[in-house]
Design an enzyme around this catalytic site. Sequence first.
Site, mmCIF file in Angstrom:
data_model
loop_
_atom_site.group_PDB
_atom_site.id
_atom_site.type_symbol
_atom_site.label_atom_id
_atom_site.label_comp_id
_atom_site.label_asym_id
_atom_site.label_seq_id
_atom_site.Cartn_x
_atom_site.Cartn_y
_atom_site.Cartn_z
ATOM 1 N N PHE A 91 8.027 -9.245 -9.425
ATOM 2 C CA PHE A 91 6.837 -9.820 -8.793
ATOM 3 C C PHE A 91 6.316 -11.005 -9.591
ATOM 4 O O PHE A 91 5.838 -11.981 -9.019
ATOM 5 C CB PHE A 91 5.745 -8.748 -8.626
ATOM 6 C CG PHE A 91 5.872 -8.000 -7.327
ATOM 7 C CD1 PHE A 91 6.949 -7.168 -7.085
ATOM 8 C CD2 PHE A 91 4.919 -8.148 -6.337
ATOM 9 C CE1 PHE A 91 7.077 -6.492 -5.880
ATOM 10 C CE2 PHE A 91 5.035 -7.476 -5.128
ATOM 11 C CZ PHE A 91 6.116 -6.646 -4.904
ATOM 12 N N GLU A 92 6.409 -10.920 -10.903
ATOM 13 C CA GLU A 92 5.946 -12.030 -11.751
ATOM 14 C C GLU A 92 6.742 -13.296 -11.440
ATOM 15 O O GLU A 92 6.171 -14.376 -11.266
ATOM 16 C CB GLU A 92 6.125 -11.616 -13.216
ATOM 17 C CG GLU A 92 5.589 -12.600 -14.212
ATOM 18 C CD GLU A 92 5.802 -12.083 -15.641
ATOM 19 O OE1 GLU A 92 6.348 -10.974 -15.829
ATOM 20 O OE2 GLU A 92 5.407 -12.815 -16.561
ATOM 21 N N ASP A 106 5.849 10.337 -8.044
ATOM 22 C CA ASP A 106 4.529 9.719 -8.122
ATOM 23 C C ASP A 106 4.140 9.651 -9.598
ATOM 24 O O ASP A 106 3.867 10.670 -10.229
ATOM 25 C CB ASP A 106 3.527 10.580 -7.328
ATOM 26 C CG ASP A 106 2.100 10.079 -7.469
ATOM 27 O OD1 ASP A 106 1.860 9.091 -8.183
ATOM 28 O OD2 ASP A 106 1.215 10.698 -6.854
ATOM 29 N N GLU A 116 7.900 2.440 -17.855
ATOM 30 C CA GLU A 116 7.345 1.451 -16.932
ATOM 31 C C GLU A 116 6.998 2.162 -15.623
ATOM 32 O O GLU A 116 7.851 2.778 -14.985
ATOM 33 C CB GLU A 116 8.304 0.285 -16.641
ATOM 34 C CG GLU A 116 7.606 -0.764 -15.775
ATOM 35 C CD GLU A 116 8.492 -1.916 -15.315
ATOM 36 O OE1 GLU A 116 9.716 -1.880 -15.540
ATOM 37 O OE2 GLU A 116 7.937 -2.847 -14.693
ATOM 38 N N ASP A 135 -1.714 -9.942 -10.525
ATOM 39 C CA ASP A 135 -1.997 -11.263 -9.952
ATOM 40 C C ASP A 135 -3.306 -11.215 -9.177
ATOM 41 O O ASP A 135 -3.687 -12.192 -8.547
ATOM 42 C CB ASP A 135 -0.870 -11.641 -8.975
ATOM 43 C CG ASP A 135 -0.687 -10.529 -7.947
ATOM 44 O OD1 ASP A 135 -0.195 -9.455 -8.341
ATOM 45 O OD2 ASP A 135 -1.079 -10.709 -6.780
ATOM 46 N N GLU A 193 9.528 4.965 -10.130
ATOM 47 C CA GLU A 193 9.305 4.184 -8.914
ATOM 48 C C GLU A 193 9.182 5.142 -7.739
ATOM 49 O O GLU A 193 9.976 6.068 -7.613
ATOM 50 C CB GLU A 193 10.463 3.193 -8.709
ATOM 51 C CG GLU A 193 10.425 2.421 -7.410
ATOM 52 C CD GLU A 193 9.091 1.709 -7.137
ATOM 53 O OE1 GLU A 193 8.608 0.986 -8.018
ATOM 54 O OE2 GLU A 193 8.544 1.906 -6.040
ATOM 55 N N ASP A 224 -0.020 -1.765 -7.320
ATOM 56 C CA ASP A 224 -0.535 -2.093 -5.975
ATOM 57 C C ASP A 224 -2.042 -2.336 -6.049
ATOM 58 O O ASP A 224 -2.780 -1.485 -6.550
ATOM 59 C CB ASP A 224 -0.228 -0.942 -5.001
ATOM 60 C CG ASP A 224 1.271 -0.834 -4.726
ATOM 61 O OD1 ASP A 224 1.980 -1.852 -4.877
ATOM 62 O OD2 ASP A 224 1.736 0.267 -4.377
ATOM 63 N N LYS A 275 -8.413 -3.621 0.154
ATOM 64 C CA LYS A 275 -9.487 -3.259 1.099
ATOM 65 C C LYS A 275 -10.473 -2.305 0.423
ATOM 66 O O LYS A 275 -10.058 -1.390 -0.297
ATOM 67 C CB LYS A 275 -8.894 -2.580 2.336
ATOM 68 C CG LYS A 275 -8.135 -3.531 3.226
ATOM 69 C CD LYS A 275 -7.685 -2.825 4.488
ATOM 70 C CE LYS A 275 -6.839 -3.759 5.331
ATOM 71 N NZ LYS A 275 -6.064 -3.064 6.330
HETATM 72 C C1 LIG Z 1 3.585 -4.646 -6.422
HETATM 73 S S1 LIG Z 1 4.977 -3.711 -6.861
HETATM 74 C C2 LIG Z 1 5.365 -4.294 -8.518
HETATM 75 C C3 LIG Z 1 6.762 -3.948 -8.957
HETATM 76 C C4 LIG Z 1 7.120 -4.364 -10.390
HETATM 77 N N1 LIG Z 1 6.260 -3.728 -11.355
HETATM 78 C C5 LIG Z 1 7.057 -5.855 -10.542
HETATM 79 O O1 LIG Z 1 6.137 -6.362 -11.207
HETATM 80 O O2 LIG Z 1 7.957 -6.522 -10.023
HETATM 81 C C6 LIG Z 1 4.260 -2.126 -7.216
HETATM 82 C C7 LIG Z 1 5.310 -1.057 -7.337
HETATM 83 O O3 LIG Z 1 4.705 0.155 -7.760
HETATM 84 C C8 LIG Z 1 5.259 1.224 -6.996
HETATM 85 N N2 LIG Z 1 4.293 2.316 -7.004
HETATM 86 C C9 LIG Z 1 3.068 2.323 -6.457
HETATM 87 N N3 LIG Z 1 2.445 3.483 -6.682
HETATM 88 C C10 LIG Z 1 3.314 4.238 -7.400
HETATM 89 C C11 LIG Z 1 3.259 5.548 -7.944
HETATM 90 N N4 LIG Z 1 2.158 6.335 -7.783
HETATM 91 N N5 LIG Z 1 4.318 6.013 -8.622
HETATM 92 C C12 LIG Z 1 5.419 5.242 -8.795
HETATM 93 N N6 LIG Z 1 5.528 3.998 -8.299
HETATM 94 C C13 LIG Z 1 4.491 3.501 -7.626
HETATM 95 C C14 LIG Z 1 5.489 0.616 -5.646
HETATM 96 O O4 LIG Z 1 6.430 1.337 -4.865
HETATM 97 C C15 LIG Z 1 5.992 -0.779 -6.022
HETATM 98 O O5 LIG Z 1 7.379 -0.822 -6.208
#
Ligand SMILES: C[S@@+](CC[C@H](N)C(=O)[O-])C[C@H]1O[C@@H](n2cnc3c(N)ncnc32)[C@H](O)[C@@H]1O
Length: 217
Positions: free
Chosen positions: A196-197, A98, A46, A157, A71, A121, A125
């Site tokens: 988030f869901e 990352d 994930e 979403d 994460e 994410d 923008k």
């Molecule tokens: C909007 S949140 C959604 C979290 C989770 N998937 C949920 O649905 O509850 C997006 C997550 O992706 C992580 N994230 C963004 N870019 C990432 C990357 N390049 N590598 C690892 N995590 C990343 C962010 O830190 C954040 O926790």
Amino acid sequence: MCMIAQSDMIASMLDFASIAVDPAALPEHTDLRELFEDGERPIELEIGCGKGAFLLRQAQAHPQRNFLGIEWANKFYKFAADRMARWGLGNVRIMRTDAREFVMTRLAAECLSALHIYHPDPWPKKKHLRRRLIQPPFLDAAIRVLRPGARLALQTDHADYFEQMKLVTAARHDLIAVPFEDDEHGSVDGSIKTNFEIKYLREGRPIYRLAFRKSQR
Ligand SMILES: C[S@@+](CC[C@H](N)C(=O)[O-])C[C@H]1O[C@@H](n2cnc3c(N)ncnc32)[C@H](O)[C@@H]1O
């Protein structure tokens, strides 16, 4: 009282070490098997697991499969890692790195049985659109690391990002659309949700979903 709290803390730190993976300690190209007690089990990844609700409940529901969460945000990583340590599951691991770079440069070909990407994410923008994860170069890499027949599941979403996801995936002949609900690799009747869901459903926001299987060549 104080001694109990201290021993709990030490136990938790030890467990934390057993479920947290240091990406620098992995070989240059890893198939992830070495991370798990039984590396021969199918491995699901994930990306952006946030606080880890989906990953943990999936791991609990499927002890015969292995789960890795990646994460980037330290705050979420620590929250998820602490929760995982307290649940004491042997088939779940977490790594702070990352995920885009890790999938594109470090993961061995055909090592995953499922890749979950939920609410990445959206970078709404215009000047930030190129930061979105679901773009052709990343998708190439994601498909490369999936086994034939493995599952790719996407959820957002964000209506505009969903359009982008549909466009980018539709261009691939090696992805076969399948129902999102899946009793092995994902939620059935929406029973296992991401953090988030849960939040967005409470707010009445729409959730858009796509799922695929990688073709068998
Ligand atoms: C909007 S949140 C959604 C979290 C989770 N998937 C949920 O649905 O509850 C997006 C997550 O992706 C992580 N994230 C963004 N870019 C990432 C990357 N390049 N590598 C690892 N995590 C990343 C962010 O830190 C954040 O926790």
